[in-house]
Each structure stands twice: as C-alpha cells, then as structure tokens.
Design a protein around this motif. Structure first.
Motif, PDB file in Angstrom:
ATOM      1  N   SER A   1      21.851  67.323 -40.682  1.00 57.32           N
ATOM      2  CA  SER A   1      23.275  67.333 -40.358  1.00 57.32           C
ATOM      3  C   SER A   1      24.121  67.869 -41.501  1.00 57.32           C
ATOM      4  O   SER A   1      25.010  67.188 -41.997  1.00 57.32           O
ATOM      5  CB  SER A   1      23.730  65.918 -40.003  1.00 57.32           C
ATOM      6  N   GLY A   2      23.840  69.066 -41.937  1.00 58.98           N
ATOM      7  CA  GLY A   2      24.696  69.716 -42.921  1.00 58.98           C
ATOM      8  C   GLY A   2      24.285  69.539 -44.365  1.00 58.98           C
ATOM      9  O   GLY A   2      24.775  70.254 -45.240  1.00 58.98           O
ATOM     10  N   VAL A   3      23.422  68.573 -44.674  1.00 59.89           N
ATOM     11  CA  VAL A   3      22.964  68.380 -46.042  1.00 59.89           C
ATOM     12  C   VAL A   3      21.811  69.344 -46.312  1.00 59.89           C
ATOM     13  O   VAL A   3      20.752  69.232 -45.709  1.00 59.89           O
ATOM     14  CB  VAL A   3      22.526  66.929 -46.300  1.00 59.89           C
ATOM     15  N   CYS A   4      22.032  70.279 -47.231  1.00 58.60           N
ATOM     16  CA  CYS A   4      21.035  71.305 -47.535  1.00 58.60           C
ATOM     17  C   CYS A   4      20.305  71.057 -48.844  1.00 58.60           C
ATOM     18  O   CYS A   4      19.298  71.711 -49.124  1.00 58.60           O
ATOM     19  CB  CYS A   4      21.693  72.678 -47.598  1.00 58.60           C
ATOM     20  N   LYS A   5      20.803  70.126 -49.653  1.00 58.29           N
ATOM     21  CA  LYS A   5      20.193  69.833 -50.959  1.00 58.29           C
ATOM     22  C   LYS A   5      20.196  68.327 -51.170  1.00 58.29           C
ATOM     23  O   LYS A   5      21.236  67.674 -51.037  1.00 58.29           O
ATOM     24  CB  LYS A   5      20.978  70.532 -52.069  1.00 58.29           C
ATOM     25  N   ILE A   6      19.028  67.792 -51.484  1.00 62.74           N
ATOM     26  CA  ILE A   6      18.895  66.365 -51.753  1.00 62.74           C
ATOM     27  C   ILE A   6      18.302  66.195 -53.147  1.00 62.74           C
ATOM     28  O   ILE A   6      17.225  66.717 -53.444  1.00 62.74           O
ATOM     29  CB  ILE A   6      18.013  65.668 -50.691  1.00 62.74           C
ATOM     30  N   ASN A   7      19.020  65.465 -54.013  1.00 63.44           N
ATOM     31  CA  ASN A   7      18.601  65.276 -55.399  1.00 63.44           C
ATOM     32  C   ASN A   7      17.632  64.109 -55.523  1.00 63.44           C
ATOM     33  O   ASN A   7      17.877  63.029 -54.955  1.00 63.44           O
ATOM     34  CB  ASN A   7      19.815  65.008 -56.286  1.00 63.44           C
ATOM     35  N   ILE A   8      16.579  64.327 -56.307  1.00 56.12           N
ATOM     36  CA  ILE A   8      15.573  63.282 -56.496  1.00 56.12           C
ATOM     37  C   ILE A   8      15.194  63.239 -57.977  1.00 56.12           C
ATOM     38  O   ILE A   8      14.688  64.219 -58.523  1.00 56.12           O
ATOM     39  CB  ILE A   8      14.326  63.548 -55.626  1.00 56.12           C
ATOM     40  N   ASP A   9      15.454  62.103 -58.604  1.00 57.18           N
ATOM     41  CA  ASP A   9      15.154  61.927 -60.029  1.00 57.18           C
ATOM     42  C   ASP A   9      14.437  60.606 -60.274  1.00 57.18           C
ATOM     43  O   ASP A   9      13.342  60.571 -60.826  1.00 57.18           O
ATOM     44  CB  ASP A   9      16.459  61.990 -60.834  1.00 57.18           C
ATOM     45  N   THR A  10      15.035  59.510 -59.833  1.00 56.95           N
ATOM     46  CA  THR A  10      14.465  58.192 -60.106  1.00 56.95           C
ATOM     47  C   THR A  10      13.036  58.067 -59.603  1.00 56.95           C
ATOM     48  O   THR A  10      12.176  57.469 -60.282  1.00 56.95           O
ATOM     49  CB  THR A  10      15.346  57.094 -59.469  1.00 56.95           C
ATOM     50  N   ASP A  11      12.741  58.613 -58.436  1.00 53.92           N
ATOM     51  CA  ASP A  11      11.378  58.501 -57.905  1.00 53.92           C
ATOM     52  C   ASP A  11      10.363  59.214 -58.789  1.00 53.92           C
ATOM     53  O   ASP A  11       9.202  58.787 -58.884  1.00 53.92           O
ATOM     54  CB  ASP A  11      11.322  59.068 -56.479  1.00 53.92           C
ATOM     55  N   ILE A  12      10.765  60.301 -59.446  1.00 55.27           N
ATOM     56  CA  ILE A  12       9.871  60.984 -60.384  1.00 55.27           C
ATOM     57  C   ILE A  12       9.588  60.085 -61.578  1.00 55.27           C
ATOM     58  O   ILE A  12       8.437  59.937 -62.017  1.00 55.27           O
ATOM     59  CB  ILE A  12      10.490  62.320 -60.838  1.00 55.27           C
ATOM     60  N   ARG A  13      10.628  59.467 -62.098  1.00 53.40           N
ATOM     61  CA  ARG A  13      10.453  58.573 -63.245  1.00 53.40           C
ATOM     62  C   ARG A  13       9.538  57.407 -62.888  1.00 53.40           C
ATOM     63  O   ARG A  13       8.658  57.016 -63.676  1.00 53.40           O
ATOM     64  CB  ARG A  13      11.812  58.044 -63.702  1.00 53.40           C
ATOM     65  N   LEU A  14       9.753  56.822 -61.708  1.00 56.29           N
ATOM     66  CA  LEU A  14       8.922  55.697 -61.284  1.00 56.29           C
ATOM     67  C   LEU A  14       7.464  56.107 -61.112  1.00 56.29           C
ATOM     68  O   LEU A  14       6.551  55.383 -61.508  1.00 56.29           O
ATOM     69  CB  LEU A  14       9.455  55.118 -59.974  1.00 56.29           C
TER      70      LEU A  14
END
Length: 307
Positions: free
Chosen positions: A246-259
């Motif tokens: 629904s319009g979101v083309c970019k989702i940021n992911i950082d914490t899951d990488i750290r975990l």
C-alpha cells in the motif's frame, strides 16, 4: 556494476505491491551477509549508512567495502544515507558517491523542515542523487535518533510538504518506532492513515523507519546465552507486508541485524569458551545475517525474484 538510484526499483516495487529492504551496514560481515541473501533471492537492495556507522567504520572504509561488493555482485545496489542530520553531512556523502540521502528534519517545525529539505534537494538533484525526507516523528532510540513519543504524519501536510520541497520519497510515522522496544501493549500500525496518504500521493514512494520485527527467537537466543533483552517487541511481519502492498516502497531494517549477529556470537562463545579467533564467531554471525535478510525479503518485503 555501479551504484544505482532507487528510482527504478521503487517504481517497480510500487507497481508490484512489494517493498525494497534498506538494511543498515556497519562492517564487512554485515555487508557480506546482506549481499549473499539478496543474491540468493534475486532482489534489489539498499545498503544504508547511519551517522553512527560513519563514525564507527569511517565513510571511506564503508565506501570501499561497498565497492568490493559491487565488483563481486551483479545486483542493483543503492547506497543511502540514513537520518542525515543537516545539509553538511548530506553534501559530504553526495560528494563521496552515495546515490541516495535522507535529510531528517522531522524534529523541526514544519516550515523549517521544508526549508532544510529543499536545500538538500537543490544540491542533490543536479548531481543525480535521490532525496528522502521525513514528516512526523518516531519514538525510540537508535544511534543518534531519539524521540520520546510518536507524532503521526498528517496526510494533508504530507501533500504540501512533497509539493513544496520536491523530495523524491517520504518517511512517514504510522506507529513504528526505533530500537528493540517498540510496543508496550498490542502492536498496531495506523494502516488507515497510510491508505489516506497513499491516496493523496498516488504513485509516490513512502518509507517506513523503525520497522524491525525484533524476532522473538533471536531475543530468546541472546537471553539464553547471557543476554538481558527483556520486553523487546517489534512490528509484526504481517503488518509490514500489508504496508508494502500500500504505497510503502522502502522498509528500514537495523535492529534485527544487530540481534541476529549478537545472539549468534553469544551462542558460539558460550558453546566454545576456548575460542578467541574473531573469524570463528563472526562466520556464524555473518550467516545469521544472511538467513535473517533472506527471511525478510521473502516474507516481509515480497521482493524475491524481482530483478
């Protein structure tokens, strides 16, 4: 293959009802794990660098690591500045070769946010660089980004903001937050607000920050090997998948990488107390990053096999 702008990948994502993952990078192992995952899934990719990462590794080191990845991969890769705090940092990374920048004026009054964003746009666009801005504010803490509470994006203000700044994409606040402690109660995103913004800004790429899921199995693994990550809770993956349609083309992911990295390093060291070679514990950590990113691409982003 040279670095690319996110323009084409966002256009395809919008039309196809999926999102591109923007994964924060800090060192070689993280970059290698992310690249391997995207190659396996045949997905386009955004590698993003925060102010904290620039301080930790140095912009030159990060650029050279990304350059090495480009030599070994045929993926379309965009290099993006995450949460640029001012014009100067945006200028430095643009001059350094980044193909996308985020100027974060979300903490400023509306008119000041517009002025700052417009200044960056006027420098970036003649140089072929994409500009992401932010309207609304996310609660939580991550690197240099800190806010006490969410300020949801006003849909009408979003339209005015985009028209007056000329920004290329917009990070909006609909209930996500930075860090590992996103919700105290039932997780919820304001998907109605998202739909309204999407309707008012048709075909305009929107961005979700603070969108790590804080996978319970990673939290449990870290805690079972000496961690103290109590009460961590992220954004459910089904809600993120809805947003990507629904319009979101970019989702940021950082914490899951750290975990993923930390949980697996803790596990290895606990099970192999005599080991002290960093290569021994960073190898499974790198694989954990790859596995997690593949999972995100398949399950959350929906960008597998979209090249």
């Amino acid at each position: 293959m040279p670095l690319v702008s996110p323009k084409e990948m966002f256009a395809k994502a919008y039309a196809g009802g999926y999102a591109i993952g923007a994964f924060n990078v800090n060192n070689m192992e993280i970059i290698q794990g992310i690249i391997s995952a995207a190659e396996t899934e045949r997905s386009p990719l955004i590698l993003q660098v925060s102010a904290g990462a620039r301080r930790y590794a140095g912009q030159t080191y990060i650029l050279k690591l990304v350059e090495a990845a480009l030599e070994e991969s045929d993926l379309p890769i965009c290099l993006h500045l995450d949460h640029g705090q001012d014009f100067d940092i945006c200028k430095k990374v643009i001059d350094g070769g980044f193909t996308s920048v985020m100027i974060d004026g979300s903490h400023l009054p509306f008119e000041e946010n517009i002025a700052l964003t417009k200044e960056v746009v006027e420098y970036a666009h003649p140089r072929g660089v994409w500009v992401e801005a932010e309207l609304g504010q996310l609660a939580g803490v991550e690197d240099d980004v800190q806010a006490e509470e969410n300020v949801y994006t006003n849909p009408d203000e979003a339209v005015e903001f985009v028209e007056r700044t000329g920004c290329d994409s917009l990070a909006i606040a609909i209930g996500t937050s930075h860090g590992a402690y996103k919700f105290s109660g039932q997780p919820r995103l304001d998907l109605e607000r998202l739909e309204t913004i999407t309707t008012k800004l048709p075909e305009f790429p929107l961005v979700l920050h603070g969108a790590s899921t804080v996978l319970p199995e990673l939290v449990d693994m870290a805690n079972s090997y000496g961690g103290q990550i109590a009460g961590a809770k992220g954004v459910p993956e089904d809600l993120l998948r809805q947003a990507a349609k629904s319009g979101v083309c970019k989702i940021n992911i950082d914490t899951d990488i750290r975990l993923a990295m930390t949980a697996n390093i803790r596990k290895f060291l606990a099970e192999n107390p005599a080991e002290f070679d960093p290569r021994k514990y960073l190898k499974p950590a790198r694989q954990a990053v790859q596995d997690m990113v593949q999972h995100k691409i398949e399950t959350v982003l929906g960008s597998s096999n979209t090249l």
